[in-house]
Scaffold this motif. Structure first.
Motif, mmCIF file in Angstrom:
data_model
loop_
_atom_site.group_PDB
_atom_site.id
_atom_site.type_symbol
_atom_site.label_atom_id
_atom_site.label_comp_id
_atom_site.label_asym_id
_atom_site.label_seq_id
_atom_site.Cartn_x
_atom_site.Cartn_y
_atom_site.Cartn_z
ATOM 1 N N PRO B 142 -3.274 0.841 -1.232
ATOM 2 C CA PRO B 142 -2.161 0.233 -1.951
ATOM 3 C C PRO B 142 -2.230 0.413 -3.470
ATOM 4 O O PRO B 142 -3.295 0.387 -4.069
ATOM 5 N N HIS B 147 2.776 -6.916 -0.623
ATOM 6 C CA HIS B 147 3.246 -6.080 0.486
ATOM 7 C C HIS B 147 4.198 -6.804 1.418
ATOM 8 O O HIS B 147 4.382 -6.393 2.555
ATOM 9 N N PHE B 162 -4.792 -1.206 5.823
ATOM 10 C CA PHE B 162 -5.038 -0.924 4.408
ATOM 11 C C PHE B 162 -6.465 -0.423 4.243
ATOM 12 O O PHE B 162 -7.373 -0.891 4.919
ATOM 13 N N PRO B 167 -4.474 -5.575 1.076
ATOM 14 C CA PRO B 167 -3.043 -5.785 0.879
ATOM 15 C C PRO B 167 -2.803 -7.050 0.045
ATOM 16 O O PRO B 167 -3.706 -7.872 -0.104
ATOM 17 N N GLN B 174 -7.873 -4.328 7.214
ATOM 18 C CA GLN B 174 -8.259 -3.672 5.966
ATOM 19 C C GLN B 174 -9.692 -3.181 6.037
ATOM 20 O O GLN B 174 -10.545 -3.808 6.652
#
Lengths: 350, 350
Positions: B142, B147, B162, B167, B174
């Motif tokens: 990102p 988001h 992510f 995020p 993530q």
């Protein structure tokens, strides 16, 4: 494009490059209003079977395809272009991609990338997937040697520019570096510094640039009336193990090479490692500049192309087509530049 | 996802992750046959207005979206996932991209990339453009800190993972490297080699990893009870001119720093150039390994993350979701590894 190939591409398009056919074009050809075309395209009611058939025929004849992304977004479609590379992990392509992206952005378009990983089937799959996803144009570093699969797309208005390597069996804009002259001059540089036994390690011979650079090596040797032993030319993957094995073989024996010309930056980087382990200096000139080449010991002499310039030129040609340019496909060749830093000026070890 | 955000995302989806709703799901909910749904979706005749309305309601409730690419290709749709990077020209992302691509390929899917160029608006535009182009899932590095714009897409079944950075304001899988501990250990390494005046040059402070690495630097200095002068911490773009100016400022004067910790590979590469021009040794530890680091003089000590592993893990999580995994979002943190090569073991210049 030869006539036979054009015939194979399906219905003759009314325009080859320039904007794709719009609903307005479909309406004009079918002799109906825009709203009628919209109804047919969106599957709405209120169109007679006869009219619908006429509209469908017009759609087929023009190669019109509905802009589905726009409907999904429910707002103006984002213009986008696709870039198909050969290898995401080759740093040569990073500045090329970035340059294409900058030009795209300056034109208000998004860039979507994909990598063929040097697989022709993968290239085709990726290119067609990007077309299906409605890119307006394509910049392609080809892995394939036959791009006739693209003819229907080009006929339907997808502007296409090839970069780094030429297309196969179709005519299209292309932007290349002068691989032949660059390699020839790099090898001549080694010869000018006293080398007679020079090895060439290149990428796979099916790759256009690899072939051209090998031709350049052979031309320089021939121009200097130097023999080329069979074992001095090696082509293959850029896998470090392969490059190392070829290099060690060429270095061995009383008639081992005293210098190398490396066919691309991946080969050069491995050769730097191999030569760093030797107890004698061996000269090296590499095709492609690379980050930190000037800080190595010795600094590495290279034949530099400018990947950002290749990308900028290709993207510029693409947007020229997208803006309607309709002249015959162009081939632009950028010169290379020899950057002498030290490794290519070492004399032959005695 | 907070309830308010979910409410803002439109109709409550019946599934959050897993496969997107299919025509079969639409048919089941509407209590009609598959052929009827197909007729409605494709705008074909033969469906009563009542039935059509019921199918449309089912489509809306399920967040079903027709697979337009498939219709265009007139064959089975090519599965595809999107990868949105921060910078195409940063070599850190090359092995990450390639790893994601290899996992995608192993699952029969194409990878489509785009770059946000560290611009939140660009990230959003690109992500939504990829969603409109019907990617099945997204791996995102990102640039944005918020988001929530992705919630409708996630609700509609676009699996999202992510990587490299977390995020903002949404829950999602993530995969991160342990930036804090890595930087702390790298700075502690310099302290263990006698340094007291250590400069930190990082990426822009709004970037999660930049912030974490700066925190790590400060934690190591504090743990060693060393003061940190205001001028010793610099955050900004990785532009070489900026990095050079900050480095030269930190090196100047009688209390100049004797060592640097570099916040990422772009900063490290510039610092290598700056330090190569000095007439005294200055120690350097850089976050991120980079090609040829071991062949520089001195070889560069780094805190290495494994970008290929980050990419593989992220892509693995993505396909897990695409195959139906429905458990709460995961956060996976990979450790870093200090590789001592020489530059980080130089003693302070006297």
């Amino acid at each position: 494009m030869p006539d036979t190939a054009r015939a194979a591409a399906g219905p003759t398009p009314e325009r080859r490059y320039g904007n794709r056919p719009t609903m307005k074009d479909v309406a004009a050809r079918a002799g109906v209003g825009l709203k009628t075309v919209s109804r047919v395209v969106n599957g709405e009611a209120g169109v007679s079977p006869d009219t619908e058939r006429r509209v469908q025929e017009s759609i087929t004849a023009l190669g019109f395809r509905r802009n589905d992304s726009a409907r999904i977004l429910r707002k103006g479609r984002t213009a986008s272009i696709g870039l198909v590379l050969e290898d995401l992990a080759d740093p040569f392509y990073a500045p090329l991609s970035r340059a294409v992206e900058e030009v795209a952005r300056a034109h208000g378009a998004l860039l979507i990338n994909g990598s063929s990983a040097e697989d022709p089937a993968r290239e085709q799959e990726l290119v067609l997937a990007l077309c299906a996803r409605r890119v307006d144009g394509l910049v392609i570093v080809p892995a394939s040697g036959d791009h006739r699969y693209l003819e229907p797309e080009i006929a339907a208005g997808v502007a296409t520019v090839f970069v780094d390597r030429p297309p196969g069996h179709i005519e299209a804009d292309q932007v290349l570096a002068d691989s032949f002259a660059g390699a020839r001059d790099g090898v001549a540089h080694l010869i000018a510094h006293g080398h007679r036994r020079i090895g060439f390690i290149g990428d796979r011979p099916g790759i256009h640039t690899a072939h051209e650079r090998q031709r350049g090596y052979l031309a320089a040797m021939e121009a200097a009336q130097l023999p080329v032993h069979d074992g001095w030319v090696a082509a293959g993957t850029t896998d470090p193990e392969r490059v190392r094995a070829d290099a060690e073989r060429m270095l061995s024996g009383p008639d081992g090479v005293t210098a190398f010309f490396a066919g691309n930056n991946r080969v050069t980087v491995t050769l730097v490692r191999v030569l760093a382990e030797l107890d004698r200096p061996v000269a090296l000139v590499g095709f492609d500049d690379f980050e930190l080449a000037d800080l190595l010991v010795p600094p590495v002499t290279v034949v530099a192309q400018d990947p950002a310039q290749l990308g900028r030129t290709a993207a510029g040609l693409l947007f020229r087509r997208l803006e309607g340019a309709n002249d015959p496909p162009r081939r632009m060749t950028h010169p290379t530049r020899l950057i002498a830093r030290g490794s290519g000026e070492l004399p032959p070890a005695t």
